[in-house]
Enzyme design. Structure first.
Site, short mmCIF file in Angstrom:
data_model
loop_
_atom_site.label_atom_id
_atom_site.label_comp_id
_atom_site.label_asym_id
_atom_site.label_seq_id
_atom_site.Cartn_x
_atom_site.Cartn_y
_atom_site.Cartn_z
N CYS A 90 24.48 -2.56 -32.22
CA CYS A 90 23.33 -1.91 -32.07
C CYS A 90 23.30 -0.89 -30.92
O CYS A 90 23.91 -1.09 -29.87
CB CYS A 90 22.35 -3.07 -31.66
SG CYS A 90 20.75 -2.63 -31.35
N CYS B 62 20.04 -3.95 -24.39
CA CYS B 62 19.51 -5.14 -23.96
C CYS B 62 20.37 -5.89 -23.07
O CYS B 62 21.44 -6.29 -23.76
CB CYS B 62 18.89 -6.15 -25.11
SG CYS B 62 17.65 -5.19 -26.17
N CYS C 167 22.19 -8.91 -24.62
CA CYS C 167 22.68 -9.20 -25.90
C CYS C 167 23.84 -8.78 -26.35
O CYS C 167 24.39 -7.85 -25.82
CB CYS C 167 21.82 -8.13 -26.61
SG CYS C 167 21.60 -8.39 -28.51
N CYS D 239 14.76 -17.21 -41.07
CA CYS D 239 14.44 -16.00 -40.40
C CYS D 239 15.76 -15.18 -40.49
O CYS D 239 16.86 -15.71 -39.86
CB CYS D 239 14.03 -16.35 -39.04
SG CYS D 239 13.88 -15.29 -37.77
N CYS E 230 10.91 -15.06 -42.45
CA CYS E 230 10.60 -14.41 -41.13
C CYS E 230 11.48 -13.37 -41.07
O CYS E 230 12.63 -13.40 -41.70
CB CYS E 230 10.50 -15.30 -40.04
SG CYS E 230 10.37 -14.47 -38.41
N CYS F 244 5.16 -13.44 -34.06
CA CYS F 244 6.06 -14.41 -33.43
C CYS F 244 6.59 -13.62 -32.35
O CYS F 244 7.24 -12.67 -32.61
CB CYS F 244 7.24 -14.81 -34.46
SG CYS F 244 8.69 -15.81 -33.53
N ARG G 117 8.04 -22.55 -29.75
CA ARG G 117 9.38 -22.81 -30.35
C ARG G 117 10.49 -22.98 -29.15
O ARG G 117 10.66 -22.27 -28.28
CB ARG G 117 9.79 -21.73 -31.15
CG ARG G 117 11.18 -22.08 -31.82
CD ARG G 117 11.55 -21.05 -33.02
NE ARG G 117 10.45 -20.76 -33.94
CZ ARG G 117 9.89 -20.04 -34.12
NH1 ARG G 117 10.08 -18.73 -33.70
NH2 ARG G 117 8.82 -20.02 -34.98
N1 SAM Z 1 17.31 -6.37 -32.73
C1 SAM Z 1 16.13 -6.87 -33.09
C2 SAM Z 1 15.27 -6.92 -31.78
O1 SAM Z 1 15.86 -6.73 -30.64
O2 SAM Z 1 13.91 -7.12 -31.79
C3 SAM Z 1 16.02 -8.23 -33.64
C4 SAM Z 1 17.29 -9.17 -33.27
S1 SAM Z 1 17.18 -9.72 -31.48
C5 SAM Z 1 18.93 -10.36 -31.24
C6 SAM Z 1 16.13 -11.03 -31.41
C7 SAM Z 1 15.86 -11.44 -29.84
O3 SAM Z 1 16.93 -12.65 -29.64
C8 SAM Z 1 15.81 -10.62 -28.69
O4 SAM Z 1 14.56 -10.21 -28.56
C9 SAM Z 1 16.14 -11.88 -27.65
O5 SAM Z 1 14.95 -12.45 -27.30
C10 SAM Z 1 16.91 -12.84 -28.19
N2 SAM Z 1 18.29 -12.89 -27.78
C11 SAM Z 1 19.21 -11.97 -27.87
N3 SAM Z 1 20.33 -12.47 -27.13
C12 SAM Z 1 19.94 -13.52 -26.49
C13 SAM Z 1 20.62 -14.25 -25.37
N4 SAM Z 1 21.94 -14.03 -25.22
N5 SAM Z 1 20.09 -15.51 -25.08
C14 SAM Z 1 19.00 -15.53 -25.39
N6 SAM Z 1 18.25 -14.89 -26.24
C15 SAM Z 1 18.80 -13.73 -26.98
C1 DTB Z 2 14.24 -15.54 -30.67
O1 DTB Z 2 13.16 -15.60 -29.89
N1 DTB Z 2 15.38 -16.35 -30.51
C2 DTB Z 2 16.27 -16.16 -31.56
C3 DTB Z 2 15.21 -15.36 -32.77
N2 DTB Z 2 14.31 -14.91 -31.84
C4 DTB Z 2 15.75 -14.23 -33.50
C5 DTB Z 2 17.32 -15.42 -31.26
C6 DTB Z 2 18.26 -16.20 -30.26
C7 DTB Z 2 19.41 -15.48 -29.94
C8 DTB Z 2 20.51 -15.98 -29.21
C9 DTB Z 2 21.88 -15.28 -29.11
C10 DTB Z 2 22.35 -14.95 -30.31
O2 DTB Z 2 22.68 -16.11 -30.96
O3 DTB Z 2 23.01 -14.20 -30.56
FE1 SF4 Z 3 19.76 -4.75 -30.52
FE2 SF4 Z 3 20.30 -7.09 -29.20
FE3 SF4 Z 3 18.53 -5.44 -28.28
FE4 SF4 Z 3 17.88 -6.44 -30.73
S1 SF4 Z 3 18.35 -7.48 -28.32
S2 SF4 Z 3 17.47 -4.49 -29.99
S3 SF4 Z 3 20.22 -6.54 -31.29
S4 SF4 Z 3 20.57 -4.98 -28.23
#
Ligand code: SAM
Ligand code: DTB
Ligand code: SF4
Length: 327
Positions: free
Chosen positions: A54, A58, A61, A98, A130, A190, A262
């Site tokens: 990506c 973030c 992430c 989802c 979702c 959501c 959630r």
């Molecule tokens: N790329 C899209 C976005 O950012 O909207 C969708 C997928 S993204 C992984 C969805 C959500 O996962 C993020 O907004 C964040 O709140 C959560 N997330 C990602 N990495 C995480 C982590 N290491 N611990 C907890 N939540 C995480």
């Molecule tokens: C949300 O609030 N939590 C989920 C879902 N929306 C997409 C994602 C959590 C991701 C945790 C890190 C991972 O497994 O990569």
């Molecule tokens: Fe990309 Fe992760 Fe940010 Fe979603 S949360 S936009 S997958 S870097």
């Protein structure tokens, strides 16, 4: 039963969050019972349909291309594969499926057409559907609605003030715009966030304030504890204490009484007693299955045992819809 309010002030929310823990849980539990069945918990399964690579930054992430993490990068999955996983999720007791993609935003290309096919086919299994695909414009949100999407996940993640410490490649306002496009399309919103990012209590309150001032409230509000992943800037963040999750959930429940709250990422670190307190405080949805998107989550069997022990039962799919699915 009082109608949901959209004019909560930061002071009111802070006072709730900081009240004695047992008062806070008692009050949240009372409001939860007035508005929802307290023994019913929605069970959702997540699938990463496009993993890693990506362009965003973030800080939490594992899927951001610029950090060196050990996620297996994978292009968009095939529709058939996704439907197979959705069918398995249904067989194991989930009622919502989802799909997550590591995209900054949706583009109008073949991949989006494939995602629309996934939505149609998963919906045909009578699962709620979702998706979380990054930013969407109005036309894209409408196309998702037309394909039958139940809900779209797009998190605020943190407060507007703290946001710049976590993400620099898009703005808070971009996030709110996507939420507005989703709401206008009729797809359920959501939206929630993450704690344990190094934010202050005021930042948590700021995020809850923004969510609770949306009108209508988001239909579901995920509360995630950071899963620290090696290679990301936040890999050394300390573990979130369960009482911080409980306080966040209880406060969210009081100020957004009818939303699904959630208990999201972070359950692997919690025992049954800690999770039971989250359910008492108003959490009524979880992600099931041994993987979230890329990180571990409790096994289905462990959750089944927890449901049995606590006498919880899953929320049926499309419970609040007037028309049965497919009619
Ligand atoms: N790329 C899209 C976005 O950012 O909207 C969708 C997928 S993204 C992984 C969805 C959500 O996962 C993020 O907004 C964040 O709140 C959560 N997330 C990602 N990495 C995480 C982590 N290491 N611990 C907890 N939540 C995480
Ligand atoms: C949300 O609030 N939590 C989920 C879902 N929306 C997409 C994602 C959590 C991701 C945790 C890190 C991972 O497994 O990569
Ligand atoms: Fe990309 Fe992760 Fe940010 Fe979603 S949360 S936009 S997958 S870097």
């Amino acid at each position: 039963m009082t109608e949901p309010r959209h004019d909560w002030t930061r002071e009111e929310i802070l006072a709730l969050y900081n009240s004695p823990a047992l008062d806070l849980v008692y009050r949240a539990a009372t409001i939860h019972r007035e508005n929802n069945d307290p023994n019913e918990v929605q069970v959702c399964t997540l699938l990463s349909i496009k993993t890693g690579g990506c362009p965003e930054d973030c800080a939490y992430c594992p899927q951001a291309a610029r950090y060196h993490t050990d996620v297996d990068v994978h292009k968009l999955m095939n529709v058939e594969e996704v439907v197979r996983v959705a069918r398995e999720a249904k067989e194991s007791g989930s009622t919502r499926f989802c799909m997550g993609a590591a995209w900054r935003e949706v583009r109008n290309n073949r991949d989006f057409e494939k995602v629309l096919d996934m939505v149609r086919e998963v919906k045909a299994l009578d699962l709620e559907v979702c998706a979380t695909l990054g930013m969407v414009d109005q036309a894209q949100a409408n196309a998702l609605a037309e394909a039958g999407l139940t809900a779209y996940n797009h998190n605020l993640d943190t407060s507007e003030e703290h946001y710049g410490e976590i993400i620099t490649t898009r703005t808070y306002d971009d996030r709110l715009k996507t939420l507005e496009h989703v709401r206008q399309s009729g797809v359920h919103v959501c939206s929630g966030g993450i704690i344990g990012l190094g934010e202050t209590v005021e930042d948590r309150i700021g995020m809850l304030h923004t969510l609770s001032n949306l009108n209508p409230h988001p239909d579901s509000v995920p509360v995630n504890a950071l899963v620290p992943v090696a290679g990301t800037p936040l890999e050394h963040q300390p573990r979130v204490d369960s009482w911080e999750m409980i306080r966040m959930i209880a406060t969210a429940r009081i100020i957004m009484p009818k939303s699904q709250i959630r208990l999201s990422a972070g359950r692997v670190q919690m025992n049954t007693e800690e999770q039971a307190l989250c359910f008492l405080a108003g959490a009524n949805s979880i992600f099931a299955g041994d993987k979230l998107l890329t990180t571990p989550n409790p096994e289905v069997n462990a959750d089944q045992q927890m449901f049995d022990k606590l006498g919880l039962y899953p929320r049926p799919a499309y419970k609040d819809e007037k028309q049965p699915v497919g009619v």
